[in-house]
Design an enzyme around this catalytic site. Structure first.
Site, PDB file in Angstrom:
ATOM      1  N   GLU A  59       0.810  -1.224   0.000  1.00 33.88           N
ATOM      2  CA  GLU A  59       0.000   0.000   0.000  1.00 33.88           C
ATOM      3  C   GLU A  59       0.846   1.278   0.000  1.00 33.88           C
ATOM      4  OE1 GLU A  59      -0.816  -2.736   1.555  1.00 33.88           O
ATOM      5  OE2 GLU A  59      -2.791  -3.165   0.707  1.00 33.88           O
ATOM      6  N   HIS A 128     -12.755  -5.066   7.521  1.00 32.57           N
ATOM      7  CA  HIS A 128     -13.331  -4.836   6.200  1.00 32.57           C
ATOM      8  C   HIS A 128     -14.610  -4.022   6.312  1.00 32.57           C
ATOM      9  CE1 HIS A 128     -10.590  -8.165   5.450  1.00 32.57           C
ATOM     10  NE2 HIS A 128     -10.609  -7.852   4.175  1.00 32.57           N
TER      11      HIS A 128
END
Ligand SMILES: Cc1ncc(C[n+]2csc(CCOP(=O)(O)OP(=O)(O)O)c2C)c(N)n1
Ligand SMILES: [Mg+2]
Lengths: 326, 350
Positions: A59, A128
């Protein structure tokens, strides 16, 4: 033609890549797979692997390399597979990208879009389901948007891509396929920094964005029918820079403000809005500014826990009625 | 740079001779600048952290000299020399260090965080290692646009422990990007010695794990740095993929000017000072027949003059207006600034 929210994002990406050859896509599984949610579907076939780049699980690299390309005039749109993982790129966003222009004395720009699929209600559990927007809404140099409609999903993404600054684009996962709208074809943009009144009313203002616009409108319609209350619903659309005028205007108009967001209560942007109103519209208030938000905990997995934690239409209804009666 | 300098017995200096004297001038200028900055800091004329690169001049000189216009360079926090080598005016650099309006960041950030994208020198943040992904992104742009340029990212051996460095090198390897990673291994990260930072001796060993070559050279030997750089840079530029050059070196001063560096052995410092890159190169020039005493005098005069001019300029420059604190945060969508000029005018012709 009727389109879903995810399709609107996909269409915006197609159109922007066609319009400007400097726009390119980078992220995990964005090429062949078309993204975990299919936001980038078809882009590989249309634009080739040089402009639709699958990355390793990195990321910081995804955002950092986006910055390096952006500073040389490219317009990268990078994807976090889930907004939850944006924390792994936090430094690149808040330190590297947000300060870039400032520390270059105004002589450099970073036209970068970071797409972040956020939000709960999809049984995603702790990692999530997050709504990490408030980590970014206090960082000067960034822009933060959170579309709640199909039209805005397309229009705001286009504006973000054309903007000269780093923009974090929060797209709500629950909206991806749950909402559909007639989406005009062709090029249009939605300006960054401008809120939109979704329903007019004079009794009470409800300020919200993203995933809680739907439940807020539902609640507003119910109280209209059952209680005869006219709730004005303001959709912020952009969280940084905040449309202060629109916030203050609705607060002054109705004198009662309820802020609703799916992000948790403490440190959520609702606190900032409440402060803004109390500083600048105190004289016009007829009651306390109240907030409905996720409970101050993590978004738990098991349905009874998740339902308790997240704001829903019932909690919004209750809050509207409580505030109206104040 | 004084034109009268030439090798003994030669009427017209050859390009190579001129180049070597230019390199010498650069190292001397960077050293003179570093020393003056340390002194200015002691005199409270430079506020904030100062991280001296004294002792490491051969690295920035040897790496940057073979670069071309438009190459993107991300320096580390000690690499004042990179700015000078890439053509940033020493006076603007000095103004930057003094927080002046005329500095690279117009007073917004301190020391080397102000970048100068007109010269493709990227202003890194303080977050060590975080500029490597950015340099990789610049290299990605060069590859996508078929530009003839490369990106260069400097980092310390300390920074090499950061995850960003791994992510950057791995991705650069996968895509065979035109990026040169330069590790300035000065054996310390602040107070932490090499053996507490890694279980290997050479950071360059890691390159192989990313699918490209790592090279080790003495960072105190300008000719060694230059030799490996010239060889490697051509390959990187030709599209053969990234490379890593590790330069073994030592910093003379403390981590910053506040640091007395008592954690280091005195003997160790002396040993490294005896390997100073400048006398070493002077010895080389002398062996090649130059009148080094005369050259040194001329160059000292010139560098003192350049540094003094920079100090004068910086001291006379205004401080920023307080209201500028809120400026330069955002670009307007239409006026996004991207570097247009492809010219790196190194003051002092090569
Ligand atoms: C991510 C991060 N952690 C800690 C620091 C504080 N810090 C600044 S310089 C430094 C040591 C750096 O060592 P190295 O990378 O070897 O470079 P050197 O200073 O030796 O040139 C540290 C720990 C920092 N700037 N960034
Ligand atoms: Mg070190």
């Amino acid at each position: 033609m009727e389109q879903t929210y995810i399709k609107a994002i996909n269409i915006a990406l197609h159109e922007e890549m066609r319009r400007d050859e400097n726009v390119f896509i980078m992220g995990e599984d964005v090429a062949d797979l078309g993204g975990a949610f299919k936001a980038t579907e078809g882009l590989l076939a249309a634009f080739g692997e040089e402009r639709v780049i699958d990355t390793p699980i990195s990321e910081a690299l995804i955002v950092g390399a986006g910055i390096g390309a952006a500073v040389l005039g490219m317009r990268p749109v990078v994807e976090m597979q889930f907004a939850d993982f944006i924390s792994c790129a936090f430094d690149q966003i808040v330190n590297m990208a947000a300060t870039l222009r400032y520390r270059h004395g105004g002589k450099a720009a970073c036209p970068l879009v970071v797409r972040a699929p956020s939000g709960a209600g999809v049984h995603g559990a702790l990692f999530h389901s997050q709504n990490p927007e408030a980590w970014f809404t206090r960082v000067p140099g960034l822009k933060v948007v959170a579309p709640a409609t199909v039209y805005d999903a397309k229009g705001l993404l286009k504006s973000a891509i054309r903007d000269g600054n780093p923009v974090v684009y929060f797209e709500h996962k629950r909206l991806y396929r749950s909402i559909k709208e007639d989406l005009p074809e062709g090029d249009f943009t939605v300006p960054i920094g401008v809120a939109e009144i979704r329903k007019e009313g004079g009794d009470l203002s409800l300020i919200t964005y993203g995933g809680t616009l739907g439940p807020s409108l539902d609640a507003a319609r119910i109280v209209e029918k059952e209680d005869g209350l006219a709730v004005e619903v303001l959709d912020l659309r952009t969280l940084l820079p905040l449309d202060r005028e629109a916030v203050l205007a609705t607060a002054r108009k109705t004198g009662k403000v309820l802020i609703v967001h799916e992000d948790r209560l403490t440190g959520g942007i609702g606190g900032e809005i409440a402060a803004l109103i109390s500083e600048h519209a105190f004289e016009d208030l007829d009651g306390p500014v109240r907030r409905v938000a996720a409970l101050d905990t993590h978004v738990a997995f098991s349905p009874p826990l998740e339902q308790t934690i997240l704001p829903d239409t019932n909690r919004i209804l209750e809050a509207i009625r409580g505030l109206a009666a104040y | 740079m004084p034109e009268t300098i030439g090798a003994r017995g030669e009427a017209e200096p050859s390009p190579r001779i001129e180049y070597e004297l230019q390199l010498y001038y650069w190292m001397k200028l960077i050293r003179a600048f570093e020393e003056r900055v340390s002194r200015l800091h002691r005199q409270n004329k430079i506020l904030g952290g100062v991280y001296s690169g004294a002792g490491q001049e051969a690295i920035v000189t040897g790496i940057c000299a073979p670069l071309k216009d438009g190459d993107f360079v991300a320096p580390l926090h000690r690499d004042m020399g990179v700015f000078i080598m890439r053509g940033v005016e020493p006076s603007r650099l000095m103004a930057q260090l003094m927080g002046k309006e005329t500095g690279l960041s117009r007073g917004k950030d301190s020391f080397l965080h102000g970048g100068d994208m007109e010269h493709f020198v990227f202003g890194s943040t303080s977050m060590l290692g975080s500029s490597l992904p950015v340099a990789v992104g610049a290299a990605l742009k060069f590859k996508m646009k078929r530009d003839p340029n490369i990106a260069v990212a400097f980092f310390g051996e300390g920074a090499s422990s950061r995850g960003d460095v791994h992510e950057a090198m791995n991705f650069a390897g996968v895509h065979k990007l035109p990026v040169l990673f330069v590790c300035e291994n000065n054996r310390y990260a602040y107070s932490t010695p090499l053996e507490k930072q890694m279980a290997i001796e050479d950071v360059a060993d890691r390159a192989e794990a990313y699918g490209f070559k790592g090279h080790v050279c003495s960072g105190n030997d300008l000719l060694a740095v230059l030799e490996v750089t010239e060889r490697v840079v051509d390959k990187v530029r030709a599209g053969e993929g990234p490379a890593l050059i590790e330069c073994k070196t030592y910093r003379y001063r403390g981590h910053s000017e506040h640091d007395a560096a008592l954690y280091r052995d005195k003997e160790e410092l002396i040993e490294w000072e005896s390997r100073d890159p400048i006398p070493r190169f002077e010895f080389y020039l002398e062996k090649k027949g130059h009148d080094i005493k005369r050259i040194r005098e001329q160059i000292d005069e010139k560098t003192n003059q350049v540094v003094q001019q920079a100090v004068d300029y910086a001291e006379q420059s205004p401080l920023p207006d307080p209201k500028e604190a809120l400026e330069d945060l955002y670009a307007s969508p239409a006026a996004s600034v991207t570097p247009s000029s492809n010219s790196n005018s190194n003051h002092g012709a090569r």
